[in-house]
Each structure stands twice: as C-alpha cells, then as structure tokens.
Design a protein around this motif. Structure first.
Motif, PDB file in Angstrom:
ATOM      1  N   ALA A 215       0.838  -1.207   0.000  1.00 28.83           N
ATOM      2  CA  ALA A 215       0.000   0.000   0.000  1.00 28.83           C
ATOM      3  C   ALA A 215       0.871   1.255   0.000  1.00 28.83           C
ATOM      4  CB  ALA A 215      -0.929  -0.007   1.213  1.00 28.83           C
ATOM      5  N   VAL A 216       1.964   1.240   0.783  1.00 28.25           N
ATOM      6  CA  VAL A 216       2.894   2.376   0.821  1.00 28.25           C
ATOM      7  C   VAL A 216       3.523   2.587  -0.557  1.00 28.25           C
ATOM      8  CG1 VAL A 216       5.105   3.187   1.756  1.00 28.25           C
ATOM      9  CG2 VAL A 216       3.394   2.208   3.287  1.00 28.25           C
ATOM     10  N   GLU A 217       3.862   1.483  -1.215  1.00 29.59           N
ATOM     11  CA  GLU A 217       4.432   1.576  -2.570  1.00 29.59           C
ATOM     12  C   GLU A 217       3.436   2.228  -3.534  1.00 29.59           C
ATOM     13  OE1 GLU A 217       7.514  -2.219  -2.770  1.00 29.59           O
ATOM     14  OE2 GLU A 217       5.408  -2.539  -3.297  1.00 29.59           O
ATOM     15  N   MET A 218       2.160   1.877  -3.406  1.00 33.39           N
ATOM     16  CA  MET A 218       1.137   2.455  -4.284  1.00 33.39           C
ATOM     17  C   MET A 218       0.951   3.947  -4.008  1.00 33.39           C
ATOM     18  SD  MET A 218      -1.698  -0.636  -4.196  1.00 33.39           S
ATOM     19  CE  MET A 218      -2.922   0.317  -5.096  1.00 33.39           C
ATOM     20  N   VAL A 219       0.909   4.303  -2.719  1.00 28.66           N
ATOM     21  CA  VAL A 219       0.704   5.711  -2.341  1.00 28.66           C
ATOM     22  C   VAL A 219       1.892   6.573  -2.766  1.00 28.66           C
ATOM     23  CG1 VAL A 219       0.487   7.289  -0.376  1.00 28.66           C
ATOM     24  CG2 VAL A 219      -0.860   5.178  -0.430  1.00 28.66           C
ATOM     25  N   THR A 220       3.101   6.056  -2.573  1.00 29.03           N
ATOM     26  CA  THR A 220       4.315   6.830  -2.895  1.00 29.03           C
ATOM     27  C   THR A 220       4.742   6.685  -4.348  1.00 29.03           C
ATOM     28  OG1 THR A 220       5.741   4.982  -2.204  1.00 29.03           O
ATOM     29  CG2 THR A 220       5.179   6.645  -0.530  1.00 29.03           C
ATOM     30  N   ASN A 221       4.068   5.774  -5.079  1.00 31.27           N
ATOM     31  CA  ASN A 221       4.416   5.513  -6.479  1.00 31.27           C
ATOM     32  C   ASN A 221       5.900   5.148  -6.633  1.00 31.27           C
ATOM     33  OD1 ASN A 221       3.839   5.233  -9.223  1.00 31.27           O
ATOM     34  ND2 ASN A 221       4.422   7.355  -9.675  1.00 31.27           N
ATOM     35  N   SER A 222       6.370   4.291  -5.729  1.00 28.33           N
ATOM     36  CA  SER A 222       7.777   3.850  -5.770  1.00 28.33           C
ATOM     37  C   SER A 222       7.870   2.427  -5.227  1.00 28.33           C
ATOM     38  CB  SER A 222       8.664   4.789  -4.959  1.00 28.33           C
ATOM     39  OG  SER A 222       8.218   4.873  -3.615  1.00 28.33           O
ATOM     40  N   LYS A 223       8.874   1.717  -5.638  1.00 31.37           N
ATOM     41  CA  LYS A 223       9.066   0.324  -5.227  1.00 31.37           C
ATOM     42  C   LYS A 223      10.083   0.236  -4.103  1.00 31.37           C
ATOM     43  CE  LYS A 223       6.809  -2.971  -7.486  1.00 31.37           C
ATOM     44  NZ  LYS A 223       6.115  -4.055  -6.765  1.00 31.37           N
ATOM     45  N   LEU A 224       9.754  -0.554  -3.063  1.00 36.37           N
ATOM     46  CA  LEU A 224      10.671  -0.774  -1.960  1.00 36.37           C
ATOM     47  C   LEU A 224      11.885  -1.544  -2.470  1.00 36.37           C
ATOM     48  CD1 LEU A 224      10.733  -0.234   1.143  1.00 36.37           C
ATOM     49  CD2 LEU A 224       9.792  -2.515   1.435  1.00 36.37           C
ATOM     50  N   GLY A 225      13.064  -0.966  -2.299  1.00 39.60           N
ATOM     51  CA  GLY A 225      14.277  -1.588  -2.818  1.00 39.60           C
ATOM     52  C   GLY A 225      14.658  -2.849  -2.063  1.00 39.60           C
ATOM     53  N   LYS A 226      15.079  -3.868  -2.808  1.00 40.09           N
ATOM     54  CA  LYS A 226      15.522  -5.119  -2.182  1.00 40.09           C
ATOM     55  C   LYS A 226      17.039  -5.170  -2.026  1.00 40.09           C
ATOM     56  CE  LYS A 226      11.586  -7.918  -3.643  1.00 40.09           C
ATOM     57  NZ  LYS A 226      11.123  -9.106  -4.404  1.00 40.09           N
ATOM     58  N   GLY A 227      17.721  -4.237  -2.645  1.00 39.69           N
ATOM     59  CA  GLY A 227      19.179  -4.203  -2.541  1.00 39.69           C
ATOM     60  C   GLY A 227      19.856  -4.395  -3.882  1.00 39.69           C
ATOM     61  N   ASP A 228      21.030  -3.832  -3.993  1.00 41.97           N
ATOM     62  CA  ASP A 228      21.807  -3.908  -5.224  1.00 41.97           C
ATOM     63  C   ASP A 228      22.777  -5.086  -5.131  1.00 41.97           C
ATOM     64  OD1 ASP A 228      23.288  -3.540  -7.463  1.00 41.97           O
ATOM     65  OD2 ASP A 228      23.984  -1.512  -6.981  1.00 41.97           O
ATOM     66  N   SER A 229      22.666  -6.011  -6.074  1.00 42.48           N
ATOM     67  CA  SER A 229      23.538  -7.190  -6.049  1.00 42.48           C
ATOM     68  C   SER A 229      24.768  -7.019  -6.943  1.00 42.48           C
ATOM     69  CB  SER A 229      22.756  -8.434  -6.482  1.00 42.48           C
ATOM     70  OG  SER A 229      22.217  -8.232  -7.776  1.00 42.48           O
TER      71      SER A 229
END
Length: 376
Positions: A215-229
């Motif tokens: 829901a936060v991702e939808m409201v902020t129009n951004s994806k929660l980062g999983k990390g840079d590999s």
C-alpha cells in the motif's frame, strides 16, 4: 433516522470488536508503553556492562572478541553483534540463541560480563508475539487491525451531533458520578490520543503485514528496494568465522565511514545482515548489507543515498512506532498515548458491564389491558 441507525450499527461494531480483542489490546498497549524507554532503561540499569573507561588506544577488532567468546562458550552460536562507534568506551555486545548478552572490552577484547534474558526481553516478546511464536504474531497483527477499526468507529461515535455538545465532548466532568467519569475517560481521553494511536497501529501493521508495504508503494508511487547485487566484496571462504566477521567490519568501515553503530544479525538460511546507522534527524540513514554467513560473500546491499519514497517510509517506520522520531517529547507523548490505549478496553468493558447490570435491574413494564364492559 438514517443517522441514528448508522450510529447504532457503528456502536455495535465498536462494542463487539472491543469485547473480542480487549485483553490483547491491553497487553499490546501496556507492553508498548513499557518499551518506549527501553534504551534509557538499559543504559541506566546496565551502565557497568555497557561502558568501560575510554582509552586512547584504537578498537581491538572483532577477531579477538569473537575468539574470546568462542573460548568462553564454545558450543554457542552468535545471533547478533552490536558495535557502537560514536561512544568512547562502549562495549561490544554479542547475543546468543538463548538471548544472553556478552559484553566485551573494545580495547582488550576481554569479557566484562554477561546478562541473561531480562524483563524487557519478556515485554518485547509479549508486545510482538504474545509469547506464542508465529501464531502469536498473527493474533497480535490482526488484533492491531481490529484496534485500528475500533479507533475509527470510536471517532465516528465521539463526533458530536451538535456544535453545542463539542465542549462537553472535550472535557472530563470531575464533579460527576464515577460512572460519568469512566464514560468521560473513555471518550475524551480516547479522542485526544486517537491520532497518535492510529499512527501506532499503522506503523505496527507495517511490521506485521506485507500488504501494508505494498500500500505504501502504491501511495508513494515507488518500489521498496531489495538491494543492489552488483556491488561485490571478495572474502576468503576458507577463513574462520572470527576472521570473516572482522574482515567485513574493516572493509565496510573503510568504504562507508562515519557510522554511529554497526549491527550483525544472523537471519534465516544462514543469511547475515549488517546494518550501519549514520547520524540522522528524521528518517533513519542506514546502509544495509546482506552476506552469506558461511562464505562471507556479499549478496546484496542497500545504501540510504539511493532511497526512494517507499524506502524512506520504511527507514522512518521504527522511529515513528516508538516515538523516537520526535525525540524525547515524542517518547513521552507515545508513552501517554499507549497508556490511554491500554485504558480504553478497561473503561469500555466497565461501561458495557454497568449498562448490562442496569438493564437487568430495570423492572419490566406491566401491560394494562383495557377492560371492556358490556352495556346492557
């Protein structure tokens, strides 16, 4: 008429949700209020374990400390390590599976002392899982959802029908009867604490449900980062655990200097998370690295400089939930709000019980039938 029917339905929802989850909400709120000042309590009660006399010599490093830990308790597995960089003389803390904390001198690597599970550990377990493991976490999570619904329905019921009633809805009548005071405690204090309690409920739900993060991702129009590999760090897979942990410490502190604390946490599937927290004012500045615990291979990393809006919400969530976001004033307000939250199921139950008793005592109305007389 429609408004009365609507409020009657809301009142019933509010009542039965409260009766169903009252005890759990009470436990969550009371334990939350006790845990608000957890850091300050630990500092005050464990001062001799958490600090040694500051010295001019540098930090001895993790290798010596871990080797000493393994000598003291060879069968133990490390679940967490905490290094406080910005406090001269702060001891290095190692936690085992039994949740015992071992405190080591940062200059010599020697053991200062150890501490077993304390009452704050019990408070935390009650708050997060009711001490029932994964089942308790599920019960706790859904109870918080119900509590949020109760807060919303409570605000609907509180809203005065006429502007003239606003004043009496915002003040406690201290000269009134005990029953009236209990009513005012429930309604007036509940109203004043409602906004903070809604924040507490929403931030608590963020920990419990992945759907809240979506829901936060939808409201902020951004994806929660999983990390840079793509970032790689080479470590010798044959090195023992002490050397591996120390190499990680030296590499990260050299590449990303300025952290005020560094925490190693062993997670599921032998994944190890290393958090480096930097000075911040609002949203937590935190670099997070994920390693293979057995080989030391860096799996992925999240740097706060790359945070988007969803990452910023996640970084701020813990401090918002504990009141730390607003400093000492925030903690005091969160403490008071939690105590009021704990009182709501109690005052609500008393109100329901008093009303129930009053209904039982109320005499039944006698039905008078008209006697028809025949007129002859």
């Amino acid at each position: 008429m429609a408004n009365k029917t609507f409020k009657k339905a809301i009142r019933q929802i509010h009542l039965w949700l409260g009766l169903a989850t009252g005890i759990i909400v009470f436990v969550i709120c009371i334990t939350g209020s006790l845990y608000v000042f957890e850091e300050e309590i630990r500092d005050a009660t464990g001062k001799e374990l958490m600090h040694v006399e500051p010295q001019s010599q540098p930090f001895i490093g993790l290798e010596s400390i871990i080797l000493n830990f393994q000598k003291i308790t060879p069968k133990d597995k490390i679940t967490s390590i905490r290094i406080t960089e910005n406090e001269p003389g702060a001891t290095v803390q190692i936690l085992n599976k039994k949740k015992q904390i071992f405190y080591f001198n940062p200059y010599t690597g020697g053991l200062i002392g150890k501490q077993g599970r304390d009452w704050l550990n019990t408070v935390f377990d009650l708050h997060t899982s009711l001490m029932l493991g994964e089942t308790g976490k599920m019960i706790q999570g859904w109870s918080v959802v119900i509590f949020l619904l109760m807060l919303i329905t409570g605000l609907v019921l509180w809203y005065p029908a006429r502007i003239k009633q606003a004043k009496q809805s915002l003040t406690i009548k201290w000269e009134a009867s005990v029953k009236r005071k209990i009513y005012d405690f429930h309604n007036v204090l509940g109203f004043y604490a409602s906004i903070l309690l809604i924040i507490l409920a929403l931030t608590g739900m963020y920990f419990a449900f992945s759907g809240v993060k979506t829901a936060v991702e939808m409201v902020t129009n951004s994806k929660l980062g999983k990390g840079d590999s793509s970032i790689k760090m080479a470590f010798d897979p044959k090195a023992n655990l002490a050397v591996r942990y120390n190499t990680i410490y030296k590499t990260l502190t050299e590449k990303y200097p300025g952290a005020i604390s560094m925490t190693y946490s062993v997670r599921k599937k032998d994944e190890m998370r290393v958090r480096m927290i930097y000075p911040y004012q609002w949203s937590r500045k935190q670099n997070t690295f994920f390693f293979n615990r057995n080989t030391g291979e860096l799996l992925r990393s999240k740097l706060y400089k790359n945070n988007n809006a969803a990452d910023t919400v996640e970084a701020a969530n813990y401090d918002l939930h504990t009141g730390k976001f607003f400093g000492i004033i925030g903690k005091i307000l969160w403490l008071l709000a939690s105590l009021i939250g704990a009182s709501l199921p109690v005052t609500g139950f008393i109100m329901w019980w008093n009303k129930r008793k009053a209904k039982k005592k109320k005499p039944k109305k006698k039905h008078h039938h008209k006697v028809l007389k025949k007129v002859v």
